[in-house]
Design an enzyme around this catalytic site. Structure first.
Site, PDB file in Angstrom:
ATOM      1  CD  GLU A 126      20.154  59.066   3.678  1.00 32.40           C
ATOM      2  OE1 GLU A 126      20.232  58.553   2.556  1.00 32.40           O
ATOM      3  OE2 GLU A 126      19.099  59.058   4.345  1.00 32.40           O
TER       4      GLU A 126
ATOM      5  CD  GLU B 207      15.644  62.265   7.856  1.00 31.68           C
ATOM      6  OE1 GLU B 207      15.314  61.145   7.440  1.00 31.68           O
ATOM      7  OE2 GLU B 207      16.445  63.001   7.244  1.00 31.68           O
TER       8      GLU B 207
HETATM    9  C1  XIL Z   1      11.977  60.771   2.185  1.00 33.00           C
HETATM   10  C2  XIL Z   1      10.574  61.376   2.231  1.00 33.00           C
HETATM   11  O1  XIL Z   1       9.949  61.021   3.450  1.00 33.00           O
HETATM   12  C3  XIL Z   1       9.759  60.905   1.043  1.00 33.00           C
HETATM   13  O2  XIL Z   1       8.500  61.563   1.061  1.00 33.00           O
HETATM   14  C4  XIL Z   1      10.504  61.239  -0.233  1.00 33.00           C
HETATM   15  O3  XIL Z   1       9.767  60.755  -1.332  1.00 33.00           O
HETATM   16  C5  XIL Z   1      11.889  60.599  -0.204  1.00 33.00           C
HETATM   17  O4  XIL Z   1      12.630  61.059   0.939  1.00 33.00           O
HETATM   18  N1  XIL Z   1      16.251  59.975   4.822  1.00 33.00           N
HETATM   19  C6  XIL Z   1      16.151  61.281   4.488  1.00 33.00           C
HETATM   20  C7  XIL Z   1      14.865  61.836   4.034  1.00 33.00           C
HETATM   21  O5  XIL Z   1      17.096  62.067   4.707  1.00 33.00           O
HETATM   22  O6  XIL Z   1      15.050  62.935   3.140  1.00 33.00           O
HETATM   23  C8  XIL Z   1      14.013  60.768   3.384  1.00 33.00           C
HETATM   24  O7  XIL Z   1      12.737  61.349   3.207  1.00 33.00           O
HETATM   25  C9  XIL Z   1      13.919  59.545   4.280  1.00 33.00           C
HETATM   26  C10 XIL Z   1      15.272  58.970   4.545  1.00 33.00           C
END
Ligand code: XIL
Length: 388
Positions: A158, A285
């Site tokens: 990101e 994701e």
């Molecule tokens: C999120 C997790 O799902 C949560 O459990 C944690 O508290 C915060 O991070 N993009 C990403 C992930 O790259 O690392 C994030 O995951 C969600 C958004």
């Protein structure tokens, strides 16, 4: 009646899955006829799921579907180097040990991010040179620890602006900074280092894998990479890095998608654009929220409406169709899709609930761990080909 029937079918199907995997303990045994995603997709790519401390037992009925895992938190900087020079892999190793014992590959997520960043890293007075050195030290320390136990890494996560504007594309100022990099356990890498922090992270990872003799792949990971303006920014960034000889192997499209705010055509355009650079692509994701992202005050549902479940299923079906098609080179020198990871296992454990403060149902299995219409939509191709 229909609901009851689906429930009965769901229970039977889940039991069949559980029964069929009892002998293979989540390993790579069985074939696609056992109905497990990993086997239905074994000729295409690994199918993964994000897990976190405490859920492995909860999902022992569904985890045999997956042959790859990511950790939701345990491999991030705040967990692995909470204070300078003091690495801690206790939480991450619990999951990686389990993954190895159960025949799962592990995606490393993530090395450098603006979030989950301990305050010491960019504390007051830190210079660019010191910040870049901290990146080098962190990347080396983590890769040295895991070795090839994680087959690929989201080296930087990101780093692009949330949704770049055209003027940002024109000026090259399309990186995450300022208010978009602010928050608890957050740091504004770009303000201090410009885009050199991204380049240094990948150089450090490439140097480390060479020195340590690791056969691992290095990914740039972000959300919204299916949106044309953000795709253009990502391509500009990648082209600049590749032109400077910086090793990037793939693009992680997080693929957090939203009902009503999604174009299948632009998704495919993005897959084509990144693979055309010669890079591989993974969906890292994947989840499909039942609310439009842009609808700030949506109706809050008490349960997943059937009509939305059907639309969600069609989105999943189309996305996986495209992923299967691009899992082989579509043109000379093009990269391919090398993995799809769901951001969660079932709807009783989605990060979206806490992220948006409302119940969502974005995944392939429902809150009772039964396969949803979305599961059917991504597996019916196998049924068809099996019948042909
Ligand atoms: C999120 C997790 O799902 C949560 O459990 C944690 O508290 C915060 O991070 N993009 C990403 C992930 O790259 O690392 C994030 O995951 C969600 C958004």
């Amino acid at each position: 009646m229909k609901r009851i029937f689906k429930t009965a079918v769901g229970i039977v199907f889940t039991a069949a899955c559980a029964m069929s995997v009892c002998g293979c303990n989540g390993g790579n045994g069985g074939d696609a006829d056992d109905g497990l995603l990993k086997n239905i997709y074994k000729d295409y790519f690994p199918v993964g799921a994000a897990v976190k401390t405490g859920v492995l037992d909860l999902y022992e009925d569904l985890l045999p579907h997956f042959n790859s895992v990511s950790t939701e938190y345990e491999m991030k900087w705040a967990a692995t180097q909470p204070s300078e020079g003091a690495f801690n892999f206790d939480l991450s190793d619990n999951i990686v040990d389990w993954a190895e014992q159960n025949g799962k590959m592990v995606r490393g997520h993530c090395l450098v991010w603006y979030k989950a960043l301990p305050s010491w890293v960019l504390r007051e007075g830190t210079t660019k040179e010191v910040a870049l050195q901290r990146i080098r030290d962190h990347v080396y320390g983590v890769l040295e620890h895991f070795g090839e136990r994680a087959y690929c890494w989201d080296v930087v996560n990101e780093a692009l602006a949330d949704l770049p504007k055209q003027y940002q594309l024109d000026s090259g100022e399309f990186y995450r900074t300022g208010a978009e990099a602010a928050g608890v356990e957050c740091g504004d890498w770009y303000a201090l280092c410009g885009n050199d922090f991204i380049k240094e992270a990948f150089r450090a990872a490439d140097d480390a894998r060479k020195e340590l003799g690791l056969d691992i792949q290095l990914y740039y990971n972000d959300y919204g990479l299916n949106i044309p303006v953000k795709r253009e920014a990502c391509l500009k960034m990648l082209e600049e890095m590749l032109s400077e000889g910086i090793a990037v192997d793939g693009v992680g499209m997080q693929a957090h998608y939203y009902y009503g705010d999604f174009s299948m055509k632009e998704f495919e355009n993005s897959v084509k654009a990144y693979t055309e650079l010669g890079l591989d692509v993974q969906l890292t994701e994947l989840d499909i929220a039942v609310y439009p992202y842009s609808n700030s005050v949506p109706e809050i549902y008490a349960e997943l409406p059937e009509t939305i479940a059907q639309i969600q299923a069609a989105m999943y079906g189309g996305i996986f169709d495209i992923c299967r098609r691009y899992s082989a080179p579509w043109k000379e020198g093009a990269g391919t899709i090398t993995g799809v990871t769901m951001w969660g296992v079932a709807d009783d454990g989605t990060h979206l609930d806490s992220a948006f403060g409302r119940k969502d149902w974005p995944l392939l299995f429902d809150e009772e761990h039964r396969p949803k219409l979305a599961f059917d939509a991504i597996t019916e191709f196998y049924g068809k080909s099996r019948k042909q």
